[in-house]
Write an enzyme that holds these catalytic residues in place. Structure first.
Site, PDB file in Angstrom:
ATOM      1  N   HIS A  28      41.069  43.305  43.531  1.00  0.00           N
ATOM      2  CA  HIS A  28      41.811  44.557  43.337  1.00  0.00           C
ATOM      3  C   HIS A  28      41.541  45.219  41.979  1.00  0.00           C
ATOM      4  O   HIS A  28      41.176  46.375  41.894  1.00  0.00           O
ATOM      5  CB  HIS A  28      43.316  44.279  43.418  1.00  0.00           C
TER       6      HIS A  28
HETATM    7  O1  RIB Z   1      48.581  43.018  44.604  1.00  0.00           O
HETATM    8  C1  RIB Z   1      47.442  42.768  43.827  1.00  0.00           C
HETATM    9  C2  RIB Z   1      47.768  42.783  42.364  1.00  0.00           C
HETATM   10  O2  RIB Z   1      48.731  41.777  42.074  1.00  0.00           O
HETATM   11  C3  RIB Z   1      46.563  42.454  41.459  1.00  0.00           C
HETATM   12  O3  RIB Z   1      46.689  43.147  40.256  1.00  0.00           O
HETATM   13  C4  RIB Z   1      46.711  40.982  41.220  1.00  0.00           C
HETATM   14  O4  RIB Z   1      46.109  40.570  39.986  1.00  0.00           O
HETATM   15  C5  RIB Z   1      48.197  40.842  41.136  1.00  0.00           C
HETATM   16  O5  RIB Z   1      48.585  41.202  39.827  1.00  0.00           O
END
Ligand code: RIB
Ligand code: CA
Length: 315
Positions: free
Chosen positions: A244
């Site tokens: 992500h």
């Molecule tokens: O939902 C994904 C996010 O939540 C990303 O930033 C991961 O590192 C967690 O922080």
């Protein structure tokens, strides 16, 4: 001219790839990193961030420790995060001089933005606790932030609950403050990150780069794939996982990697079942003006190409 960026992280495995991508990209000048409670405790997210910069030979990137809990609520998320992130990253202890800077992350954010030329993009990829506290403590910084590129949010489906994505869910009050701060916001939600997956074959290509960043990214991607396949498999894509936070950094480097809609977005802070949901008003039913460029898709081949190109570099 490289874009100046501050990353706010809850370093876990995808934050680590984001940090390495930002630090090594010739198109970014990484001004510094601030840490926050999220994937794991503030002690671990801070230690992990120092280990990342130390590992890639960039101990000079300043790291500041931030808040250890959400502004209002006391929720912490373990279990799912542990399998995908763990507490300590699989990296050696610091040995090349990476050092935690004195002072609180919130104060450093305020000082840095007040002293800036209004040219530092803010990229939070964890819960928005530090950012919201900085805005509340010193509202004058808002006009000095040219854009906030947030990894967070979800319209189609959540990952922490049926309705909410983790970063927003963990501190919904903070997210609401940031989303409504009035500055340009680009949101990189699960709707985009789940369409830009990195596979076991890509991990092998990252390892084959033969660079510290490539090796670490391969390690983290394989851990993520194991965690996702075990806890929330990507439909029709076993052996692949989202990274992500790195997609948010790549979107700063090349905005065309995302498909976005400029719409009204707000955050649910009261409901029981949908707490932390990013409410996306695609049909402008609220009568409110658009405030967020919300990503609904991403270019997976471009994402993988960018990771291979950037993480093949050395400090
Ligand atoms: O939902 C994904 C996010 O939540 C990303 O930033 C991961 O590192 C967690 O922080
Ligand atoms: Ca994160």
């Amino acid at each position: 001219m490289p874009t100046k960026v501050i990353l706010d992280v809850d370093t876990g495995t995808d934050d680590a790839v984001a940090l390495m991508t930002a630090a090594l990209s010739p198109d970014i000048e990484l001004v510094g990193a601030t840490t926050v409670n999220g994937n794991t405790t503030i002690d671990y997210t801070t230690e992990n961030t120092l280990r990342v910069f130390d590992w890639i030979g960039m101990p000079q990137v300043p790291v500041y420790r931030g808040l250890d809990r959400p502004i209002v609520r006391s929720q912490v998320a373990r279990g799912m995060a542990t399998r995908i992130h763990g507490d300590l990253l699989d990296l050696p202890e610091v040995s090349h001089g990476a050092t935690l800077q004195p002072g609180h992350a919130v104060d450093w954010l305020i000082e840095t933005y007040l002293a800036s030329d209004g040219d530092i993009v803010l990229c939070p990829v964890g819960p928005l606790t530090n950012i919201a506290m900085a805005i509340q403590k010193e509202p004058r910084i808002v006009d000095a932030i040219p854009e906030i590129v947030i990894m967070g949010g979800a319209h189609d489906h959540g990952n922490m609950t049926a309705s909410a994505e983790f970063n927003i869910w963990l501190d919904p009050e903070a997210a609401r403050i940031v989303v409504n701060c009035g500055r340009p916001i680009r949101m990189v939600p699960l709707d985009a990150t789940h369409r830009a997956l990195v596979s076991t074959e890509d991990a092998a290509r990252l390892r084959a780069l033969g660079t510290p960043a490539g090796e670490a990214a391969a390690r983290f991607v394989l851990k993520r794939i194991d965690g996702y396949d075990a806890t929330q498999p990507m439909p029709h894509r076993p052996g692949a996982a989202p990274v992500h936070d790195a997609l948010a950094v790549c979107a700063i480097i090349d905005p065309t990697i995302l498909t976005t809609d400029f719409i009204p977005v707000d955050v649910e802070v009261h409901a029981e079942l949908s707490l932390g949901r990013t409410v996306c008003d695609f049909r402008f039913r609220s009568g409110k003006p658009a405030n967020v460029h919300f990503a609904t898709d991403a270019d997976e081949p471009k994402f993988v190409r960018m990771l291979l190109e950037i993480l093949g570099r050395t400090a």
